[in-house]
Design an enzyme around this catalytic site. Structure first.
Site, PDB file in Angstrom:
ATOM      1  N   GLY A  36       6.483   6.788  -1.434  1.00 14.02           N
ATOM      2  CA  GLY A  36       5.221   6.397  -2.059  1.00 14.02           C
ATOM      3  C   GLY A  36       4.042   7.025  -1.351  1.00 14.02           C
ATOM      4  O   GLY A  36       4.161   8.064  -0.688  1.00 14.02           O
ATOM      5  N   SER A  37       2.904   6.380  -1.456  1.00 14.46           N
ATOM      6  CA  SER A  37       1.664   6.933  -0.929  1.00 14.46           C
ATOM      7  C   SER A  37       1.564   6.743   0.587  1.00 14.46           C
ATOM      8  O   SER A  37       2.229   5.880   1.173  1.00 14.46           O
ATOM      9  CB  SER A  37       0.457   6.265  -1.593  1.00 14.46           C
ATOM     10  OG  SER A  37       0.348   4.909  -1.169  1.00 14.46           O
TER      11      SER A  37
ATOM     12  N   GLU B  51       9.090   8.735   2.986  1.00  7.59           N
ATOM     13  CA  GLU B  51       8.798   9.950   2.224  1.00  7.59           C
ATOM     14  C   GLU B  51       7.464   9.727   1.533  1.00  7.59           C
ATOM     15  O   GLU B  51       7.391   9.128   0.460  1.00  7.59           O
ATOM     16  CB  GLU B  51       9.908  10.227   1.208  1.00  7.59           C
ATOM     17  CG  GLU B  51      11.278  10.476   1.822  1.00  7.59           C
ATOM     18  CD  GLU B  51      11.395  11.799   2.546  1.00  7.59           C
ATOM     19  OE1 GLU B  51      10.414  12.571   2.525  1.00  7.59           O
ATOM     20  OE2 GLU B  51      12.455  12.059   3.127  1.00  7.59           O
TER      21      GLU B  51
ATOM     22  N   CYS C 179       5.762  15.089  -5.225  1.00  3.34           N
ATOM     23  CA  CYS C 179       5.302  15.147  -3.838  1.00  3.34           C
ATOM     24  C   CYS C 179       5.347  16.580  -3.318  1.00  3.34           C
ATOM     25  O   CYS C 179       4.648  16.921  -2.369  1.00  3.34           O
ATOM     26  CB  CYS C 179       6.115  14.216  -2.951  1.00  3.34           C
ATOM     27  SG  CYS C 179       7.890  14.491  -3.061  1.00  3.34           S
TER      28      CYS C 179
ATOM     29  N   VAL D 176       0.208   3.098   1.630  1.00  4.10           N
ATOM     30  CA  VAL D 176       1.256   2.070   1.561  1.00  4.10           C
ATOM     31  C   VAL D 176       2.322   2.343   2.614  1.00  4.10           C
ATOM     32  O   VAL D 176       2.879   1.413   3.212  1.00  4.10           O
ATOM     33  CB  VAL D 176       1.872   2.007   0.152  1.00  4.10           C
ATOM     34  CG1 VAL D 176       2.982   0.958   0.099  1.00  4.10           C
ATOM     35  CG2 VAL D 176       0.800   1.669  -0.875  1.00  4.10           C
ATOM     36  N   GLY D 177       2.599   3.608   2.880  1.00  4.03           N
ATOM     37  CA  GLY D 177       3.555   3.952   3.918  1.00  4.03           C
ATOM     38  C   GLY D 177       3.155   3.419   5.275  1.00  4.03           C
ATOM     39  O   GLY D 177       4.003   2.983   6.070  1.00  4.03           O
TER      40      GLY D 177
END
Length: 508
Positions: free
Chosen positions: A242-243, A264, A298, A246-247
């Site tokens: 994800g972003s 990732e 990505c 948020v990571g």
């Protein structure tokens, strides 16, 4: 095949339960809120899902824990046979499952079906891997001692995926985790829950054929459910895609309980084009890398760093090619670019374009929404930038390609590396010196470095992932399987003595 027939073929209907532990294990939790999946091409509702509430989540985790006790004791090659059958089940349903990816996510039909092929490929890879979970044998300094390392399964793991690859990323994790002996709990993006339910139906049939339960598990939910997973001590590993923002939250939450993560996160990938490059090759690669999947990869090429000597010719070719890209319903033959995922994505792209223009960027082509085609369609856009400004260093998840010029290879690599993200990179050159400079320790700082191919289209044989703000995680090939297992060093004394290491004498 119309949408209703497609859903029926894959075992979906108008209201789907959003938690499952295996054959006959669908949990219709009345406390779960209703989530509706929308077709990004038309904006119309496809079907609804009842999300997993707290009770359903607890049942799923308990099932994964219970199943782990037996699944982890099955020899790895026999676990591989289950994954082999999963690959065969996916082959049988590749076209309808790929079409569902297109319907729910919006990528063109060849890409949707190609994503399912990626699932099949990683499952095939994992089958071979099930006989190659090797440990090392080490020489002991003590006589008549043997040392070796072995690998054991971790336990139930959490897999949290995002919308742009709604099934492939799960498979990267699930196939390898399964042969490693882990059970798993999958939380898909709430934007694309139907593809996840379709995959779970396939997994349920495979588990039923082998008399299994609770190996592959599903929970559909929102950010609160994701938080519950990252905080859960029963899940020793969380794989999150994800972003970057948020990571950061996921990393902190899991680290606070000393758990493991595979992260990732974002990519802001650049392609360097040198004076010696084959421009025909570069043009085709840039076109797919930058506009494919409507820029929602990505690994999308977001920056083009081109030598001043060839900039005008290459950019002129790209502008012409961009204006000829067929945009429309991704289910139709000949379409090369479908919609963005939703209106928020469109608004974000348009805001980035306006900001670029306000700081000296020149829109060479594109730059507009296309509401006449549907609610989420846009033009792929090329913007020439005077330098690598902060806007360029941010990832806009849309088909915007920023063009910058350079004079020396060292300058190009500095631009390439001068962003927070470090996923994928590429150089087009026929110069061995430039290629090796790009691949050297002082060259690309990304997890993926390509020569004369674009930034996207990674194969499952190589470990996938990136550095810096991309998170440092690795999935798929190489030795990425080690992330799903725990290492144990074993020492066996088969002598009648008790020598200590480092020649220490104690008690003599």
């Amino acid at each position: 095949m119309n949408a209703k027939n497609l859903l029926t073929k894959l075992g979906l209907h108008d209201m789907n339960p959003g938690a499952c532990t295996g054959p006959d294990g669908w949990l219709d939790d009345p406390s779960g809120e209703v989530l509706t999946s929308y077709n990004p091409t038309t904006g119309e509702a496809i079907a609804s899902v009842r999300m997993a509430g707290k009770d359903a989540y607890e049942q799923v985790v308990s099932a994964a824990q219970e199943s782990f006790r037996t699944w982890s004791e099955i020899p790895a090659p026999k676990r591989g046979l289950v994954v082999r059958d999963l690959a065969e089940a996916l082959r049988a349903l590749q076209e309808p499952l790929g079409d569902l990816v297109t319907l729910e996510m919006g990528k063109i039909r060849p890409e949707g079906r190609g994503e399912v092929q990626e699932m099949i490929d990683i499952a095939d890879f994992a089958v071979g891997l099930s006989r190659q979970l090797y440990g090392l044998t080490m020489a002991s300094e003590r006589p008549r001692h043997r040392m070796y390392e072995q690998w054991h399964p971790l336990g139930p793991i959490g897999i949290i995926t995002t919308f742009n690859f709604p099934v492939a990323v799960w498979a990267w994790n699930a196939a390898i985790a399964a042969v490693a002996g882990d059970t798993m709990i999958w939380k898909p993006s709430p934007i694309t829950p139907l593809t996840a339910i379709a995959v779970q139906n396939i997994c349920n049939q495979v588990m039923a054929d082998h008399g299994l339960h609770g190996v592959f598990n599903l929970v559909v939910g929102d950010a609160a459910l994701g938080q519950r997973m990252t905080d859960d001590y029963r899940l020793p590993l969380i794989s999150f895609t994800g972003s970057v923002p948020v990571g950061h939250k996921v990393s902190r939450a899991v680290a606070s309980r000393l758990g493991r993560t595979i992260l990732e996160l974002g990519g802001n990938n650049a392609i360097i084009v040198t004076p010696s490059a084959d421009l025909d090759l570069a043009e085709r690669a840039i076109l797919f890398a930058a506009a494919g999947t409507a820029g929602q990869r990505c690994t999308t090429a977001r920056r083009l760093i081109v030598h001043k000597r060839v900039a005008d010719e290459l950019v002129g070719r790209l502008v012409k090619a961009y204006r000829q890209i067929p945009i429309g319903d991704p289910m139709e033959d000949g379409i090369l670019m479908g919609p963005l995922i939703n209106q928020k994505a469109v608004d974000t792209m348009m805001a980035a374009i306006e900001q670029a223009k306000s700081i000296g960027g020149e829109v060479l082509t594109g730059g507009h929404a296309l509401p006449e085609l549907g609610p989420n369609f846009v033009e792929p856009t090329i913007i020439k930038m005077p330098e690598q400004l902060p806007l360029v260093c941010d990832e806009t998840f849309a088909p915007i390609l920023y063009v910058m010029e350079y004079e020396t290879i060292e300058e190009a690599i500095a631009l390439q590396n001068g962003v927070p993200q470090g996923l994928s990179s590429a150089i087009f050159t026929d110069s061995v010196r430039e290629m090796e400079t790009f691949l050297s320790v002082a060259g690309s700082d990304c997890g993926i470095a390509n020569v004369n191919i674009g930034t996207s289209g990674a194969e499952i044989g190589g470990a996938f992932g990136g550095e810096k703000a991309t998170g440092g995680g690795r999935e798929a090939g190489s030795d990425a399987w080690k992330a799903y297992m725990r290492r144990q060093t074993v020492t066996i004394n088969w002598s009648k003595e008790l020598p200590l290491a480092q020649g220490i004498k104690f008690g003599d």
